[in-house]
Write a protein that holds these residues in place. Structure first.
Motif, PDB file in Angstrom:
ATOM      1  N   ALA A   8       0.483  -1.382  -0.124  1.00  0.00           N
ATOM      2  CA  ALA A   8      -0.195  -0.147   0.225  1.00  0.00           C
ATOM      3  C   ALA A   8       0.611   1.399  -0.456  1.00  0.00           C
ATOM      4  O   ALA A   8       0.427   2.112  -0.957  1.00  0.00           O
ATOM      5  CB  ALA A   8      -0.691  -0.321   1.072  1.00  0.00           C
ATOM      6  N   THR A   9       2.037   1.907   0.488  1.00  0.00           N
ATOM      7  CA  THR A   9       3.027   2.337   0.884  1.00  0.00           C
ATOM      8  C   THR A   9       3.577   2.754  -0.677  1.00  0.00           C
ATOM      9  O   THR A   9       4.206   3.682  -0.431  1.00  0.00           O
ATOM     10  CB  THR A   9       3.522   2.573   2.065  1.00  0.00           C
ATOM     11  OG1 THR A   9       4.957   1.165   1.725  1.00  0.00           O
ATOM     12  CG2 THR A   9       3.603   2.326   3.248  1.00  0.00           C
ATOM     13  N   GLY A  10       3.672   1.219  -1.129  1.00  0.00           N
ATOM     14  CA  GLY A  10       4.661   1.629  -2.180  1.00  0.00           C
ATOM     15  C   GLY A  10       6.445   0.977  -1.742  1.00  0.00           C
ATOM     16  O   GLY A  10       6.893   1.446  -2.386  1.00  0.00           O
ATOM     17  N   MET A 136       5.369   4.913   7.889  1.00  0.00           N
ATOM     18  CA  MET A 136       4.307   4.765   7.773  1.00  0.00           C
ATOM     19  C   MET A 136       4.447   5.352   9.554  1.00  0.00           C
ATOM     20  O   MET A 136       3.875   6.711   9.998  1.00  0.00           O
ATOM     21  CB  MET A 136       3.438   3.776   8.211  1.00  0.00           C
ATOM     22  CG  MET A 136       1.892   4.399   8.500  1.00  0.00           C
ATOM     23  SD  MET A 136       0.443   2.841   8.648  1.00  0.00           S
ATOM     24  CE  MET A 136       1.269   2.571  10.735  1.00  0.00           C
ATOM     25  N   ARG A 137       5.096   5.103  10.303  1.00  0.00           N
ATOM     26  CA  ARG A 137       6.085   5.658  11.274  1.00  0.00           C
ATOM     27  C   ARG A 137       6.778   6.857  10.874  1.00  0.00           C
ATOM     28  O   ARG A 137       6.630   8.305  11.683  1.00  0.00           O
ATOM     29  CB  ARG A 137       6.737   4.569  12.348  1.00  0.00           C
ATOM     30  CG  ARG A 137       5.152   3.932  12.783  1.00  0.00           C
ATOM     31  CD  ARG A 137       6.478   2.632  14.425  1.00  0.00           C
ATOM     32  NE  ARG A 137       8.046   2.010  13.563  1.00  0.00           N
ATOM     33  CZ  ARG A 137       7.676   0.752  13.013  1.00  0.00           C
ATOM     34  NH1 ARG A 137       6.774   0.381  13.390  1.00  0.00           N
ATOM     35  NH2 ARG A 137       9.052   0.828  12.963  1.00  0.00           N
ATOM     36  N   TYR A 138       7.130   7.475  10.010  1.00  0.00           N
ATOM     37  CA  TYR A 138       7.902   8.486   9.986  1.00  0.00           C
ATOM     38  C   TYR A 138       7.086   9.460   9.306  1.00  0.00           C
ATOM     39  O   TYR A 138       7.653  10.854   9.882  1.00  0.00           O
ATOM     40  CB  TYR A 138       9.093   7.919   9.170  1.00  0.00           C
ATOM     41  CG  TYR A 138       9.681   9.075   8.797  1.00  0.00           C
ATOM     42  CD1 TYR A 138      11.352   9.504   9.202  1.00  0.00           C
ATOM     43  CD2 TYR A 138       9.655   9.982   7.596  1.00  0.00           C
ATOM     44  CE1 TYR A 138      12.022  10.882   9.330  1.00  0.00           C
ATOM     45  CE2 TYR A 138      10.745  11.558   7.325  1.00  0.00           C
ATOM     46  CZ  TYR A 138      11.503  11.634   8.236  1.00  0.00           C
ATOM     47  OH  TYR A 138      12.324  12.232   7.778  1.00  0.00           O
ATOM     48  N   TRP A 139       6.413   9.010   7.916  1.00  0.00           N
ATOM     49  CA  TRP A 139       5.888  10.424   7.802  1.00  0.00           C
ATOM     50  C   TRP A 139       4.255  10.464   8.318  1.00  0.00           C
ATOM     51  O   TRP A 139       3.661  11.110   8.527  1.00  0.00           O
ATOM     52  CB  TRP A 139       5.226   9.487   6.012  1.00  0.00           C
ATOM     53  CG  TRP A 139       6.800   9.350   5.322  1.00  0.00           C
ATOM     54  CD1 TRP A 139       7.298   8.752   5.007  1.00  0.00           C
ATOM     55  CD2 TRP A 139       7.000  10.790   4.885  1.00  0.00           C
ATOM     56  NE1 TRP A 139       8.352   8.992   4.571  1.00  0.00           N
ATOM     57  CE2 TRP A 139       8.261  10.663   4.709  1.00  0.00           C
ATOM     58  CE3 TRP A 139       7.147  12.220   4.866  1.00  0.00           C
ATOM     59  CZ2 TRP A 139       9.793  11.049   3.693  1.00  0.00           C
ATOM     60  CZ3 TRP A 139       8.760  12.827   4.337  1.00  0.00           C
ATOM     61  CH2 TRP A 139       9.353  12.575   3.700  1.00  0.00           C
ATOM     62  N   ARG A 140       3.710   9.314   9.138  1.00  0.00           N
ATOM     63  CA  ARG A 140       2.811  10.125  10.225  1.00  0.00           C
ATOM     64  C   ARG A 140       0.891  10.052   9.305  1.00  0.00           C
ATOM     65  O   ARG A 140       0.703  11.933   9.280  1.00  0.00           O
ATOM     66  CB  ARG A 140       2.782  10.740  11.193  1.00  0.00           C
ATOM     67  CG  ARG A 140       4.066   9.817  12.488  1.00  0.00           C
ATOM     68  CD  ARG A 140       4.283  11.423  13.085  1.00  0.00           C
ATOM     69  NE  ARG A 140       4.908  11.074  14.196  1.00  0.00           N
ATOM     70  CZ  ARG A 140       4.846  11.600  15.673  1.00  0.00           C
ATOM     71  NH1 ARG A 140       5.352  12.345  15.489  1.00  0.00           N
ATOM     72  NH2 ARG A 140       6.964  11.010  15.887  1.00  0.00           N
ATOM     73  N   PRO A 141       1.105   9.467   7.836  1.00  0.00           N
ATOM     74  CA  PRO A 141      -0.324   9.650   7.429  1.00  0.00           C
ATOM     75  C   PRO A 141      -1.104   9.938   8.195  1.00  0.00           C
ATOM     76  O   PRO A 141      -1.329   9.213   8.797  1.00  0.00           O
ATOM     77  CB  PRO A 141      -0.007   8.175   6.268  1.00  0.00           C
ATOM     78  CG  PRO A 141       0.439   7.753   6.935  1.00  0.00           C
ATOM     79  CD  PRO A 141       1.748   7.662   7.718  1.00  0.00           C
ATOM     80  N   GLU A 142      -2.761  10.843   8.211  1.00  0.00           N
ATOM     81  CA  GLU A 142      -3.061  10.927   8.509  1.00  0.00           C
ATOM     82  C   GLU A 142      -4.712  10.398   8.155  1.00  0.00           C
ATOM     83  O   GLU A 142      -5.472   9.641   9.412  1.00  0.00           O
ATOM     84  CB  GLU A 142      -3.729  12.403   8.230  1.00  0.00           C
ATOM     85  CG  GLU A 142      -2.562  12.806   9.401  1.00  0.00           C
ATOM     86  CD  GLU A 142      -3.792  14.611   9.749  1.00  0.00           C
ATOM     87  OE1 GLU A 142      -4.248  15.084   9.262  1.00  0.00           O
ATOM     88  OE2 GLU A 142      -2.471  15.844   9.443  1.00  0.00           O
ATOM     89  N   VAL A 143      -4.959  10.155   7.034  1.00  0.00           N
ATOM     90  CA  VAL A 143      -5.919   8.858   6.354  1.00  0.00           C
ATOM     91  C   VAL A 143      -5.060   8.460   5.326  1.00  0.00           C
ATOM     92  O   VAL A 143      -4.520   8.168   4.790  1.00  0.00           O
ATOM     93  CB  VAL A 143      -6.830   9.737   5.598  1.00  0.00           C
ATOM     94  CG1 VAL A 143      -7.422  11.069   6.637  1.00  0.00           C
ATOM     95  CG2 VAL A 143      -5.897  10.746   4.648  1.00  0.00           C
ATOM     96  N   LEU A 144      -6.083   7.425   4.703  1.00  0.00           N
ATOM     97  CA  LEU A 144      -5.833   6.327   3.711  1.00  0.00           C
ATOM     98  C   LEU A 144      -5.128   6.379   2.703  1.00  0.00           C
ATOM     99  O   LEU A 144      -3.708   6.534   2.323  1.00  0.00           O
ATOM    100  CB  LEU A 144      -6.629   4.665   3.587  1.00  0.00           C
ATOM    101  CG  LEU A 144      -6.379   4.040   3.104  1.00  0.00           C
ATOM    102  CD1 LEU A 144      -5.261   2.961   3.797  1.00  0.00           C
ATOM    103  CD2 LEU A 144      -7.681   2.806   2.779  1.00  0.00           C
TER     104      LEU A 144
END
Length: 153
Positions: A8-10, A136-144
């Motif tokens: 999902a993140t690539g 994901m922990r580094y960039w901290r996306p807010e939504v999917l």
């Protein structure tokens, strides 16, 4: 709870099994068919910058352009209300237009705004690889939508 599939993140590590690539030819073909339906043309959007998890096309015709992003590793597309700005989270996702069925016929799933706006607190990330979880922990996306369509390196 919404599930984020592996890829999902690539992102992935060199020791991981490589992620599959979405067939860019299918995406381009679907874009040309969609452009025919809106009596327009396709402009591939070349964006400066490094790594991103998506491809971009604009369907230009009468009125505002329709911007379509295709995930590089998952058979999914999303629609934007404005062109992406390099390095910034994608904004103004739009629901799939009536002609988005051309993407479904090509094997690409049009994603609705409601799905893309799912808060990360309601997303199951258990299938993501360690490299994806680190990013994901580094960039901290807010939504999917931020997780799926990103500029992470």
């Amino acid at each position: 709870m919404t599930r984020a599939p592996r890829g999902a993140t690539g992102c992935w590590d060199g020791g991981d099994e490589p992620l599959p690539d979405t067939d860019i030819g299918l995406f381009r073909t679907a874009c040309w068919e969609a452009a025919r339906r809106v009596r327009g043309r396709v402009e591939e959007v070349s964006l400066p910058g490094g790594v991103r998890s998506f491809h971009v096309a604009a369907l230009v015709g009468h009125g505002d352009p329709h911007v379509v992003v295709c995930h590089a590793h998952l058979p999914s597309v999303a629609f934007l209300g404005e062109p992406p700005v390099p390095g910034r989270p994608l904004s103004r996702f739009a629901d799939p237009p009536p002609w988005s069925d051309v993407f479904e016929h090509a094997g690409l799933r049009p994603l609705p705004v409601e799905y893309l706006a799912t808060p990360m607190s309601r997303v199951d990330v258990s299938e993501l690889a360690d490299a994806e979880l680190r990013q994901m922990r580094y960039w901290r996306p807010e939504v999917l939508g931020d997780l799926l369509f990103n500029w992470w390196d």
